[in-house]
Write a protein that holds these residues in place. Structure first.
Motif, mmCIF file in Angstrom:
data_model
loop_
_atom_site.group_PDB
_atom_site.id
_atom_site.type_symbol
_atom_site.label_atom_id
_atom_site.label_comp_id
_atom_site.label_asym_id
_atom_site.label_seq_id
_atom_site.Cartn_x
_atom_site.Cartn_y
_atom_site.Cartn_z
ATOM 1 N N GLU A 56 0.840 -1.208 0.000
ATOM 2 C CA GLU A 56 0.000 0.000 0.000
ATOM 3 C C GLU A 56 0.871 1.252 0.000
ATOM 4 O O GLU A 56 0.620 2.206 -0.746
ATOM 5 N N VAL B 8 -5.566 6.350 -3.343
ATOM 6 C CA VAL B 8 -5.990 5.456 -2.263
ATOM 7 C C VAL B 8 -7.015 4.445 -2.745
ATOM 8 O O VAL B 8 -6.908 3.244 -2.464
ATOM 9 N N GLU B 9 -8.021 4.911 -3.470
ATOM 10 C CA GLU B 9 -9.081 4.010 -3.926
ATOM 11 C C GLU B 9 -8.538 2.894 -4.809
ATOM 12 O O GLU B 9 -8.845 1.718 -4.628
ATOM 13 N N THR B 10 -7.700 3.279 -5.775
ATOM 14 C CA THR B 10 -7.112 2.288 -6.675
ATOM 15 C C THR B 10 -6.171 1.354 -5.917
ATOM 16 O O THR B 10 -6.168 0.140 -6.140
ATOM 17 N N THR B 11 -5.389 1.912 -5.002
ATOM 18 C CA THR B 11 -4.457 1.103 -4.206
ATOM 19 C C THR B 11 -5.197 0.050 -3.401
ATOM 20 O O THR B 11 -4.808 -1.129 -3.388
ATOM 21 N N LEU B 12 -6.265 0.426 -2.730
ATOM 22 C CA LEU B 12 -7.025 -0.530 -1.914
ATOM 23 C C LEU B 12 -7.651 -1.616 -2.778
ATOM 24 O O LEU B 12 -7.713 -2.786 -2.369
ATOM 25 N N SER B 13 -8.096 -1.255 -3.980
ATOM 26 C CA SER B 13 -8.654 -2.259 -4.898
ATOM 27 C C SER B 13 -7.590 -3.262 -5.321
ATOM 28 O O SER B 13 -7.842 -4.471 -5.397
ATOM 29 N N SER C 148 -4.842 8.311 -10.781
ATOM 30 C CA SER C 148 -5.536 8.791 -9.594
ATOM 31 C C SER C 148 -6.476 9.938 -9.935
ATOM 32 O O SER C 148 -7.637 9.962 -9.523
ATOM 33 N N ARG D 139 -9.596 8.809 -11.986
ATOM 34 C CA ARG D 139 -10.582 8.077 -11.188
ATOM 35 C C ARG D 139 -11.276 8.987 -10.181
ATOM 36 O O ARG D 139 -12.496 8.953 -10.029
ATOM 37 N N ASP D 140 -10.510 9.836 -9.505
ATOM 38 C CA ASP D 140 -11.065 10.685 -8.455
ATOM 39 C C ASP D 140 -12.011 11.755 -8.990
ATOM 40 O O ASP D 140 -13.025 12.075 -8.368
#
Length: 315
Positions: free
Chosen positions: A46, A56-61, A278, A281-282
């Motif tokens: 991460e 963050v969103e893409t990383t968590l996915s 990022s 997507r954001d």
């Protein structure tokens, strides 16, 4: 793949070298001597992705999918583990794929096609305009530039230098002139000369949002007097080296202006090239062009598949 396509891909890979090496080197260190995944491993992964501004969103996915794969598979070597990580990351980054813009030589839906370029000072707005002009001109289109950033000292002179390099005419009235008047002259001239594209430079005074909105609204009203549908596009230029600050800038601009797409510049000067994915997507805005170098032909149409391949070393 033709010669020029290979050249563009080579420049894209070169431009993303810092980001690619940072991600791959860190992942190689992470997998060294390991054949399994635990909580410590996932936490470090991460950190690597967030440091590259993947978001963050893409990383968590990505981490969630790797966790699921690890439950079903075993890895006999660190190479197998490393390859699985790169494969999952590439799959996830491609999940949000959108259509990339049409090529510069494609037919445009209007003539003249008016493109408003916005962004704060220092992000590469002037050079991006010149590079767009160069690409359209090289593709056989008649291009005009409107120097409507009349506030900043030397802005008109700088843009004139780049317009000369691109080989396209520029309409200007000098520092302190009314930006809307410049745009009216430029669009009128484009109609009279049957130009295909008008690229409008604007001032980047984000700190005064009320004035910025008023000025841009006036520019749009004036352009519509000659071309009712103008502007056909509003492109926001962001500096890729500023990381998450670019996302904040974009949010502020989208409050003021109906942005239709993004240009991300200076990706060759950062290890945080993941910001491209990022931001897209954001903000739910398409990245249309990326800058991967300082030369006038180093602005590329954004192709997510090629970008991710170059980012992950798989292109």
């Amino acid at each position: 793949m033709g010669f020029f396509d290979k050249l563009k891909l080579s420049r894209l890979k070169d431009g993303l070298t810092k980001t690619r090496e940072t991600i791959r080197d860190n992942i190689s260190r992470l997998t060294q001597g390991r054949t399994e995944i635990d909580e410590e491993f996932l936490e470090e992964l991460e950190n690597i992705l967030i440091a590259a501004d993947v978001g963050v969103e893409t990383t968590l996915s990505i981490v969630d999918r790797i966790t699921e794969r690890a439950k079903e598979e075993t890895y006999r070597s660190e190479d197998e583990l490393n390859n699985m990580l790169l494969q999952v990351m590439q799959e996830m980054l491609l999940d949000a794929s959108e259509d990339h813009p049409v090529d510069f030589d494609a037919s445009l839906p209007a003539k003249p096609y008016v493109i408003l370029i916005v962004g704060v000072n220092g992000v590469g707005k002037t050079t991006s305009i010149a590079k767009l002009a160069h690409n359209y001109h090289k593709s056989g289109k008649k291009v005009m530039i409107a120097a409507a950033d009349t506030f900043r000292a030397a802005a008109v002179e700088q843009l004139q230098i780049w317009a000369d390099r691109a080989g396209v005419p520029m309409v200007s009235q000098g520092q302190g002139a009314d930006p809307a008047s410049v745009v009216f002259d430029a669009v009128s001239s484009a109609v009279a000369r049957e130009a295909d594209v008008v690229l409008v430079d604007t001032a980047g005074r984000l700190h005064n949002k009320a004035y910025l909105m008023e000025e841009l609204a006036k520019i749009m009203r004036v352009a519509k007097k000659k071309v009712p549908e103008a502007p056909h596009e509003v492109l926001l230029v962001l500096d890729g080296t500023t990381g998450q600050n670019a996302v904040s800038q974009a949010r502020e601009f989208t409050k003021c202006v109906n942005v239709t797409g993004l240009i991300i510049t200076k990706l060759d000067g950062t290890a945080k090239g993941g910001i491209v994915l990022s931001i897209s997507r954001d903000l739910h805005l398409p990245v249309k062009y990326i800058g991967v170098g300082e030369k006038i032909d180093d602005l590329q149409i954004f192709d997510r598949s090629k970008f991710v391949g170059a980012l992950m070393g798989k292109a």
